[in-house]
Design a protein around this motif. Structure first.
Motif, PDB file in Angstrom:
ATOM      1  N   GLY A 235       5.925   3.543   6.459  1.00 49.93           N
ATOM      2  CA  GLY A 235       4.443   3.125   7.053  1.00 49.93           C
ATOM      3  C   GLY A 235       4.965   2.896   7.743  1.00 49.93           C
ATOM      4  N   ALA A 236       3.256   1.164   8.331  1.00 48.95           N
ATOM      5  CA  ALA A 236       3.565   1.035   9.578  1.00 48.95           C
ATOM      6  C   ALA A 236       4.817  -0.574   9.540  1.00 48.95           C
ATOM      7  N   CYS A 237       4.409  -0.691   8.483  1.00 48.53           N
ATOM      8  CA  CYS A 237       5.492  -2.134   8.786  1.00 48.53           C
ATOM      9  C   CYS A 237       6.641  -1.574   8.582  1.00 48.53           C
ATOM     10  N   ALA A 238       7.036  -0.984   8.134  1.00 49.05           N
ATOM     11  CA  ALA A 238       9.066  -0.536   8.369  1.00 49.05           C
ATOM     12  C   ALA A 238       9.166   0.091   9.523  1.00 49.05           C
TER      13      ALA A 238
ATOM     14  N   ILE B 229       0.811   5.618   4.227  1.00 48.09           N
ATOM     15  CA  ILE B 229       1.567   7.073   4.391  1.00 48.09           C
ATOM     16  C   ILE B 229       1.070   7.713   3.417  1.00 48.09           C
ATOM     17  N   ASP B 230       1.293   8.996   3.726  1.00 49.81           N
ATOM     18  CA  ASP B 230      -0.052  10.053   3.212  1.00 49.81           C
ATOM     19  C   ASP B 230       1.513  10.856   1.988  1.00 49.81           C
TER      20      ASP B 230
ATOM     21  N   GLY C 246       1.281  -1.393   0.290  1.00 43.41           N
ATOM     22  CA  GLY C 246       0.027  -0.279  -0.096  1.00 43.41           C
ATOM     23  C   GLY C 246       0.567   1.119   0.277  1.00 43.41           C
ATOM     24  N   CYS C 247       1.569   1.363   0.338  1.00 42.96           N
ATOM     25  CA  CYS C 247       2.716   2.756   0.592  1.00 42.96           C
ATOM     26  C   CYS C 247       3.854   3.028  -0.424  1.00 42.96           C
ATOM     27  N   GLN C 248       3.632   1.760  -1.204  1.00 36.95           N
ATOM     28  CA  GLN C 248       4.632   1.767  -2.713  1.00 36.95           C
ATOM     29  C   GLN C 248       3.135   2.170  -3.690  1.00 36.95           C
ATOM     30  N   LEU C 249       2.101   1.913  -3.393  1.00 39.04           N
ATOM     31  CA  LEU C 249       1.219   2.561  -4.146  1.00 39.04           C
ATOM     32  C   LEU C 249       0.556   3.582  -4.005  1.00 39.04           C
ATOM     33  N   SER C 250       0.922   4.056  -2.381  1.00 37.15           N
ATOM     34  CA  SER C 250       1.251   6.131  -2.407  1.00 37.15           C
ATOM     35  C   SER C 250       1.751   6.694  -3.516  1.00 37.15           C
TER      36      SER C 250
END
Length: 252
Positions: free
Chosen positions: A83-86, A138-139, A15-19
Motif C-alpha cells: 500500500g501507499a502508506c507503507a 492494493i490490488d 484498507g490494504c489488510q482488508l484487501s
C-alpha cells in the motif's frame, strides 16, 4: 511445518489488510498452505516468530513505530510492504511539508503526551524491504501473486509499466487526448486495471510513480490545458505525495 505468514499494521487506514480479507475463497486456500501467525485484523491469535513472510501496512510516524519495524525486520525472512502508506508514506506524508510541531500544539490539549516524528515515512526509509506492492488500496490479485511467489521461492511477477498500458489493453480511449481530462496515468504505476479512465475520469495516481516517470512532460501538458501550477502540484499531492516529490521532473 508450514511457512509462517504475518501481517502488521502501522499508520494507515487498514484498507490494504482488508484487501487480503477480501480474497475470501483464495484466502481459505492460502490458509491451508501457511500458518497465519500474526494478523490482528483477522484474529487475536499470535504465534511467535521468526516469520517466513511479513506483510507490512502503514507508514512510520512515531519513535515507537521506528523501533517496532526494526524488530519485525529482524524476525522476518521476507518483508513486503503493501500500500501507499507503507511504500511512500501515504497521504499523511503531507505533514512532511508543514510544521508538525505547530499541528501538534493546535490539535492536542496536551501535546507533550503525543510522541511523533517530524514526518511520515515509508518502511524502506527504516529497514531493508524485499518487495514493495503499490496501491491505495492494493490490488488483491497482485497481493496473492506476491505471497504465492515468495512461498514458492521465486520473484513476484508484478508489472511496472504505467497505467496507460492498461488503458490500451482494455481498449479504453485516452481521456487526455479525447477529452482534455487531466490524468496522471502516464506517470503512475500499473495495478488498478485503469479503473478511473474506464469511467471517463483521469487517473489520480493511487499506485504511485511508475519506473522513470517523465513528470516534467506531463506537468507541461497539464499546464497547456489550463491547469495552474498550484493545481498541478495539488494533483500529485495525494496518496503518494512523498514518492512523486522524490522523482525528478525529467528522468535521466
Amino acid at each position: 511445518m508450514p511457512p509462517k505468514l504475518a501481517v502488521w499494521k502501522f499508520a494507515s487506514c487498514d484498507g490494504c489488510q482488508l484487501s487480503l480479507l477480501d480474497c475470501e475463497d483464495e484466502l481459505l486456500t492460502l490458509a491451508g498452505e501457511v500458518e497465519i501467525s500474526h494478523f490482528l485484523e483477522a484474529s487475536s491469535m499470535i504465534a511467535p516468530g521468526p516469520y517466513d513472510v511479513s506483510l507490512v501496512e502503514g507508514s512510520i510516524s512515531t519513535p515507537a513505530d521506528a523501533e517496532r519495524i526494526r524488530h519485525i525486520r529482524r524476525v522476518s525472512r521476507r518483508l513486503v510492504t503493501i500500500g501507499a502508506c507503507a511504500t511512500a508514506g501515504g497521504i499523511q506524508a503531507l505533514r512532511n511539508y508543514a510544521d508538525t510541531e505547530e499541528y501538534r500544539s493546535v490539535v492536542y490539549a496536551k501535546p507533550e503526551y503525543v510522541a511523533t516524528l517530524a514526518g511520515s515515512t515509508p518502511i524502506s526509509a527504516h529497514v531493508p524491504v524485499d518487495f514493495e506492492l503499490r496501491g491505495c488500496p492494493i490490488d488483491r490479485s497482485q497481493l496473492l501473486e506476491v505471497i504465492s511467489a515468495y512461498l514458492a521461492g521465486r520473484r513476484p511477477g508484478i508489472p511496472d509499466h504505467p497505467v496507460c498500458f492498461e488503458c490500451k489493453m482494455r481498449g479504453t480511449v485516452c481521456v487526455m487526448v479525447a477529452h482534455g481530462t487531466p490524468c496522471l496515468g502516464p506517470v503512475t504505476h500499473t495495478g488498478c486495471g485503469a479503473i478511473c479512465p474506464a469511467y471517463g475520469r483521469g487517473c489520480y495516481g493511487c499506485f504511485g510513480p511508475a519506473t522513470r516517470p517523465n513528470l516534467g512532460s506531463l506537468k507541461t501538458w497539464l499546464g497547456s490545458i489550463g491547469m495552474s501550477r498550484p493545481d498541478v502540484d495539488r494533483a500529485f499531492a495525494t496518496f503518494n505525495v512523498a514518492a512523486f516529490e522524490e522523482q525528478p521532473d525529467d528522468p535521466p
